[in-house]
Design an enzyme around this catalytic site. Structure first.
Site, short mmCIF file in Angstrom:
data_model
loop_
_atom_site.label_atom_id
_atom_site.label_comp_id
_atom_site.label_asym_id
_atom_site.label_seq_id
_atom_site.Cartn_x
_atom_site.Cartn_y
_atom_site.Cartn_z
N LYS A 15 -13.09 -5.91 10.59
CA LYS A 15 -13.86 -4.96 9.77
C LYS A 15 -15.29 -4.87 10.29
CE LYS A 15 -10.92 -5.84 5.77
NZ LYS A 15 -10.66 -6.77 4.67
N ALA A 53 9.24 6.05 6.59
CA ALA A 53 9.86 5.08 7.50
C ALA A 53 9.72 3.68 6.92
CB ALA A 53 9.19 5.14 8.87
N GLY A 60 -1.31 -14.19 -5.33
CA GLY A 60 -0.94 -13.07 -4.45
C GLY A 60 -2.10 -12.51 -3.64
N LYS A 73 -6.82 -2.15 9.97
CA LYS A 73 -8.06 -2.63 10.60
C LYS A 73 -7.79 -3.43 11.86
CE LYS A 73 -6.91 -5.55 7.14
NZ LYS A 73 -6.73 -5.57 5.71
N VAL A 81 -11.46 -0.66 5.93
CA VAL A 81 -12.63 -1.52 5.68
C VAL A 81 -12.96 -1.52 4.19
CG1 VAL A 81 -15.02 -2.01 6.29
CG2 VAL A 81 -13.54 -0.87 7.94
N ASP A 130 -9.71 -11.12 9.95
CA ASP A 130 -9.71 -9.88 9.16
C ASP A 130 -11.14 -9.35 8.99
OD1 ASP A 130 -8.19 -8.07 7.07
OD2 ASP A 130 -9.95 -8.84 6.03
N GLY A 190 -5.63 -4.77 -2.43
CA GLY A 190 -4.67 -4.45 -3.50
C GLY A 190 -4.03 -3.10 -3.24
N VAL A 201 0.83 -1.21 0.00
CA VAL A 201 0.00 0.00 0.00
C VAL A 201 0.87 1.26 0.00
CG1 VAL A 201 -1.83 1.27 1.22
CG2 VAL A 201 -1.87 -1.24 1.19
#
Ligand SMILES: NC(=O)c1ccc[n+]([C@@H]2O[C@H](COP(=O)([O-])OP(=O)(O)OC[C@H]3O[C@@H](n4cnc5c(N)ncnc54)[C@H](O)[C@@H]3O)[C@@H](O)[C@H]2O)c1
Ligand SMILES: N[C@@H](CCO)C(=O)O
Ligand code: NA
Length: 430
Positions: free
Chosen positions: A207, A46, A189, A107, A134, A203, A306, A17
């Site tokens: 959310k 960082a 992936g 999240k 989310v 996960d 993604g 990301v």
């Protein structure tokens, strides 16, 4: 009017990301400046591995000392895309202490300790935005928080994990088994090296806890969310769903009770009719229904994961937070005034699809039906197929309390004539 002094942004993490956030900040610098009313300056990045070649990124901006970066004092916004609980939590808290607002995609952290972070933002008069946390690119947090702020949300139901949707979709369309579909998701992936958080539903539960909190103006902790993953879903479940005109999806469901006095939040695989719009959400896409009193039913659909899609949501937050800073204002913070109790899973009203292996002899069906009746669970349909003295029995119930349905299954397991409970799945979306 454009301010010439730039707003300074610190980027924490430059992975899937973070790389896309840096890229879009650079390639769309002029548009972003025009929309915000001041230029953005990427003041530091960082990272954990400083030696890694990062195309398009000025090596002079890279540091391994994230703490020093957030403590600089001249940073306007910190973008946290490291993930995990620590050091992300401490870095965000430190950012607020040193006057920055924060945009995060995390999240896991927001579900674990959102209350502390939101309180810190409030105390320091800064923003904490997290649209990317989310359903990735899909605008959901902001619509719930802002666009629907005048309405009364009753229910949020959807597919919020791309990896598990991909696996279930493959099992459904190609007849692949769970392991085979997981291997394919890994190769493409979608699934991470350790897919536990996705396939065990952690996960999606994170959310769900974030969505329920915003939708119902109530703190819903991660532990309040009932969670079941997809590891036990079999090809036979998918085949059985197909025979019923359904498919299987991992759903996150946050609901107000009928009397409006409590809420529930849950994540589990469920059968849904093929006619339901969620049934046609394929591959790694996400889709979420929001049902509100005045608005009726709204559907949000798109890429939930993604690098670039998630960065889109991060950038949207960055623009909003920067506009707030220039206006000397804050955006909407956490709203938990309703303080509704979160009820346990047993209080949820739903339907069940139960597949049993039973002895094929007189009276077995009656015995099984009696167990349902004793627990106050009404049967909708029964399908039986016998072979060599054994039979498979598929029972679909009407709506009943989840606690009554669990009690029924437990009692069925105790019957001599029930050889085994092959599968239990809730039926939703009807
Ligand atoms: N990838 C997605 O599709 C997606 C979608 C929605 C939300 N998110 C969230 O976005 C965040 C980032 O996800 P990602 O997919 O980019 O993960 P990633 O693992 O690709 O990137 C994280 C980066 O942070 C770096 N890092 C770790 N510790 C660090 C530290 N102490 N200081 C500086 N850098 C450090 C890692 O080296 C890595 O490069 C997570 O919270 C994730 O849940 C990701
Ligand atoms: N692992 C998550 C990433 C997006 O939050 C998914 O598969 O949906
Ligand atoms: Na989103």
């Amino acid at each position: 009017m454009m301010r010439t002094r730039p707003l300074k942004v610190a980027l924490l993490g430059c992975g899937v990301v973070g790389t896309e956030v840096a890229r879009i900040m650079t390639t769309h610098a002029d548009d972003l400046a025009a929309r915000i009313g001041a230029p953005l300056e990427l003041a530091g990045i960082a990272v954990r591995r400083p030696g890694k070649v990062r195309e398009g990124i000025d090596p002079g901006l890279v540091t391994t000392d994230a703490t020093a970066l957030v403590k600089r004092g001249d940073i306007d916004v910190v973008v946290e895309v490291i993930g995990g609980i620590e050091p992300a939590r401490t870095l965000i808290a430190t950012a607020f202490e040193h006057g920055a607002s924060v945009v995060s995609a995390n999240k896991a952290l927001l579900a674990e300790d959102g209350a502390t972070l939101n309180e810190a933002a409030e105390r320091h008069g800064r923003d904490l935005y997290f649209e990317a946390a989310v359903a990735g690119a899909i605008p959901l947090v902001r619509p719930l928080r802002e666009s629907l702020a005048g309405d009364h949300v009753q229910r949020v139901l959807g597919i919020v994990n791309g990896t598990t949707n991909f696996i279930l979709d493959r099992m459904d369309t190609s007849g692949a088994g769970y392991s085979e579909a997981l291997d394919e998701a890994t190769a493409l992936g979608y699934a991470e090296a350790d897919p536990t958080a996705d396939v065990e539903g952690f996960d999606a539960a994170a959310k769900a806890s974030i969505l329920a909190g915003i939708a119902f103006h109530t703190r819903v902790r991660l532990d309040d969310v009932h969670r079941e993953g997809i590891t036990e879903v079999t090809s036979a479940d998918l085949a059985s769903a197909k025979r019923m005109g359904c498919t299987v999806k991992l759903l996150a469901i946050c609901e107000r009770a009928a009397d409006g006095k409590s809420v529930t939040a849950r994540v589990h695989p469920a059968m849904i009719p093929l006619s339901h719009p969620l049934a046609s959400v394929r591959e790694a896409y996400n889709a979420v229904f929001v049902e509100a009193e005045a608005a009726g039913q709204l559907m949000f659909y798109g890429p939930g994961a993604g690098g670039a899609p998630t960065a889109s949501a991060v950038l949207g937050d960055l623009v909003a937070v920067c506009r707030n800073r220039l206006a000397g204002a804050r955006g909407p913070g956490e709203s938990v005034y309703a303080r509704l109790p979160v009820s346990p899973m047993g209080d949820v009203v739903t339907r069940y699809h139960i597949s049993l292996d039973v002895a094929d002899k007189p009276g077995v069906l009656a015995q099984v039906a009696t167990v349902f009746a004793e627990h106050g669970v009404s049967i909708d349909t029964v399908r039986q197929k016998g072979k060599d003295g054994e039979a498979s029995l598929v029972v679909v119930t009407h709506r009943a309390f989840d606690a009554a349905l669990s009690g029924t299954v437990e009692a069925l397991r105790g019957l001599d004539t029930v050889r085994g409970v092959a599968s239990i799945m809730r039926v939703e979306g009807e």
